[in-house]
Motif scaffolding. Sequence first.
Motif, short mmCIF file in Angstrom:
data_model
loop_
_atom_site.label_atom_id
_atom_site.label_comp_id
_atom_site.label_asym_id
_atom_site.label_seq_id
_atom_site.Cartn_x
_atom_site.Cartn_y
_atom_site.Cartn_z
N UNK A 260 0.96 -1.05 -0.21
CA UNK A 260 -0.10 -0.02 -0.18
C UNK A 260 0.78 1.41 0.09
N UNK A 261 1.06 1.97 -1.02
CA UNK A 261 2.02 2.94 -1.27
C UNK A 261 1.34 4.14 -1.46
N UNK A 262 1.46 5.13 -0.48
CA UNK A 262 0.84 6.62 -0.48
C UNK A 262 1.81 7.69 -0.83
N UNK A 263 1.36 8.62 -1.71
CA UNK A 263 2.42 9.80 -2.04
C UNK A 263 1.53 11.11 -1.76
N UNK A 264 2.05 11.82 -0.92
CA UNK A 264 1.12 13.33 -0.98
C UNK A 264 1.58 14.23 -1.85
N UNK A 265 0.60 15.33 -1.71
CA UNK A 265 0.93 16.39 -2.79
C UNK A 265 2.38 16.99 -2.58
N UNK A 266 2.88 16.94 -1.53
CA UNK A 266 4.24 17.67 -1.16
C UNK A 266 5.39 16.83 -1.58
N UNK B 231 -3.18 -0.10 12.13
CA UNK B 231 -3.09 1.39 11.79
C UNK B 231 -1.82 1.21 10.57
N UNK B 232 -1.96 2.04 9.68
CA UNK B 232 -0.80 1.98 8.53
C UNK B 232 -0.19 3.39 8.68
N UNK B 233 0.87 3.58 9.01
CA UNK B 233 1.53 4.92 9.05
C UNK B 233 1.48 5.64 7.84
N UNK B 234 1.47 4.82 6.69
CA UNK B 234 1.77 5.60 5.23
C UNK B 234 0.46 6.32 5.04
N UNK B 235 -0.80 5.87 5.86
CA UNK B 235 -2.12 6.57 5.64
C UNK B 235 -2.29 7.68 6.73
N UNK B 236 -1.50 7.51 7.93
CA UNK B 236 -2.04 8.37 8.83
C UNK B 236 -0.97 9.59 9.03
N UNK B 237 0.27 8.95 9.70
CA UNK B 237 1.53 9.77 9.73
C UNK B 237 2.69 8.96 9.65
N UNK B 238 3.52 9.63 8.90
CA UNK B 238 5.18 8.95 8.74
C UNK B 238 5.77 9.13 10.09
N UNK B 239 5.63 7.90 10.89
CA UNK B 239 6.74 8.01 11.86
C UNK B 239 6.27 9.05 12.97
N UNK B 240 6.78 8.83 14.40
CA UNK B 240 6.02 9.61 15.35
C UNK B 240 6.62 11.18 15.25
N UNK B 241 5.58 11.99 15.22
CA UNK B 241 5.79 13.40 14.85
C UNK B 241 5.91 13.58 13.63
N UNK B 242 5.78 12.74 12.80
CA UNK B 242 6.20 12.86 11.19
C UNK B 242 5.19 13.64 10.20
N UNK B 243 5.39 13.41 9.10
CA UNK B 243 4.59 14.25 8.10
C UNK B 243 3.29 13.70 8.08
N UNK B 244 2.28 14.56 7.86
CA UNK B 244 0.78 14.01 7.78
C UNK B 244 0.60 13.60 6.48
N UNK B 245 0.14 12.21 6.59
CA UNK B 245 -0.07 11.42 5.19
C UNK B 245 -1.53 11.01 4.94
N UNK B 246 -2.53 11.41 5.71
CA UNK B 246 -3.86 11.27 5.55
C UNK B 246 -4.37 11.42 4.19
N UNK B 247 -5.26 10.97 3.78
CA UNK B 247 -6.22 11.19 2.47
C UNK B 247 -6.21 12.47 2.03
N UNK B 248 -5.81 12.93 0.90
CA UNK B 248 -6.11 14.37 0.61
C UNK B 248 -5.19 15.21 1.27
N UNK B 249 -4.05 15.05 1.87
CA UNK B 249 -3.05 15.86 2.39
C UNK B 249 -2.63 16.61 1.35
#
Lengths: 155, 324, 205
Positions: free
Chosen positions: B195-201, B228-246
């Motif tokens: 499951x691979x996620x890439x945000x707009x940034x 919980x999948x961190x690629x869909x929520x937040x990359x690592x603790x305190x990391x980048x926001x990865x939620x749908x539509x970020x």
Amino acid sequence: MTERGTSTALSYVLTLSIATLLVSGLLFAGSTFVEDSREQVIRQELQVIGEHLASNVEQVERYANATDIVRSASIEQTFPSRVTGSTYDVTLSGGGGDPRLYLNATKPAVSVRIDLDSSSRIRNNADAYADGGTIAIRCEGGGSDDCGGIVIENV
Amino acid sequence: MADLRPRDERGQILLIAAFTLAVIFVALALVVNSAIFTENLASQGEVAGSSEALTYQHQVRQSVTEAMAYANRYRYSNPTSSVQASVDALSEQGAHQQATGGQLVHVGYEGSRSGWRIADNTSGGSTFENESVPVSDQNWQLAESVDRTRDLEITITDESVLSGTKASAFTLEANESTSEIWELRLWSTGGEVVVDVETASGRSGECRVPTGSPVEIDVTRGLVDGQRCHALTRNGTGGDRMWWGTGVSSPYDIWIKNGDQIRGNYSMILRGGSHTGDGLVDGPDSGDDPFRTDAMYSATVEYLFRTSQVTYETEIEVAPGETP
Amino acid sequence: MSGRRGGTDERGQGHTLEAVAAAFLLVASVSFALQMTAVTPLSASTSSQHLENQLRYTGAGVMASVEARGGLSRAIRYWDESDARFHDAPDGGYYTMDPPDNAFGRALNRTLDERNIAYNVHLVYEGASGDRARTRLLYRGEPSDHAVRASRTVTIMDRDPLIDADGTENGTQTVSNASTYFLPDADTGGPVHNVVRVEVVAWRI
């Protein structure tokens, strides 16, 4: 009559004065001890009441943070109206600096301070004080659907 | 006679001292009593019902969630009246139950936001193709100018259809312009589903699950097979926001690319926007193509909790499965 | 002579009175001081209050974590239609020694059984005649005097399926069309089937 070298009056005075000194010394120490203990216990009791109030304030804060629209939120709790025979009052202050709870007993004058979690809702309201007894923590102000600030008052 | 008197006086002073000491002991008793009462007061828990106000609110949220799911699935032609009836029923019964504990509760339906639902629930799964688009080009727009999405679920029923490479993988994207694209890619390495996620940034992340049983991906809740999948929520603790539509501002379009590289089912509830007309039929009984129905996007209920010591009145907006 | 005699008599009476008053005063002050021990309450009970509070929050926490994945609702629907009881329940219709083999039962076992805490689970819902009905899900015995209760409310909707013994949803049977299901439809016209309150009563052995 007597073979003692001292006179009756002297022994009388000596006995009486020594006895009075000892007894009054004992009484003085005793009452000081009671006063000290009383002050300590008052401090402890104010601390405990303060912690209860602080947890109520934080609970009301949680109510306000749980949703966007809050019509009313309040918690009330009954505390003893006197601590070890002395009345007391509670002041909730904040807003400008760190929010704090001050509890002051009147006689003997004992004051306890409880620091609260810093939050923007506790207004610096000089009138936010309550006497010992039934104390309510309430959300107030900020329009009809918002919890502008948290105040403390008697019910 | 003269000798007796001093002893008499001594006795009286001792008596007075003893009496005063007794009074001091009683004053001490008051102090000790207060100390013991303080210990008792300290062991008292919270005010009765104060945390129950919040936990019951959570339970009300879950009940309203179930009411909305039922209405969107079985009463999609008029979800509002169904949810209203459900809320009335659960308020009455909940009040009855909580009253035995000395708590007055009331839940009232206040309003809702309507939306629409796109779903493909063919049993056994189907490819995410658009029947009316030529087979060679399986890139098509699912919905256009959508404000918000919730409850976006994808179930992969057959992993063997998944592409073996990332470049030709099935992609679901939220797309506002060429620079604001959020992409979700699903492909397989043979032993694992990626499951691979890439945000707009440009931030990316991935989660992997072993192949074998159907994989359930709850995109807006950030779960893969219930974890919980961190690629869909937040990359690592305190990391980048990865939620749908970020990084993608609304309104945005939803696109499916390489729809033939996956086999399964999907469902989503949208607010605002429309479908472009090709490939979406109205109502679930019209065929196995993705269908659309009316749905309730969110409901607002009034919540009242009262005991003799606690008062809590508020309005809750329930939009289950929405990204935080 | 008479004066002296009068003086001696009075002094004797005076001395006696003094002695009696002194003895009385002494006894009164001693008993006055001893009363302070009778007024102080027993302080041993405060320690058990903390344990009870903790037990209540543990019970509430177990139910909250199970319900986050829908486990409580599934535990209520873990019903064997043909046997007219919960799956693998003994003859009484409720579990006794072993908790049910679902997420709820496993969570209870992990959290409470391993800490020597006994518990009962009750289900409270609206009965067929509109009154409050109570069913046992798990019963281990009469609770002690220091038992605590934690409860959580779950809503069951009309078309929710029953759960099979292995934990999967039954394809055909739902709470409405299963004839032996214990939970009646409280709202026949509407979508809500019933609102069930799950109560966990726990106490230390």
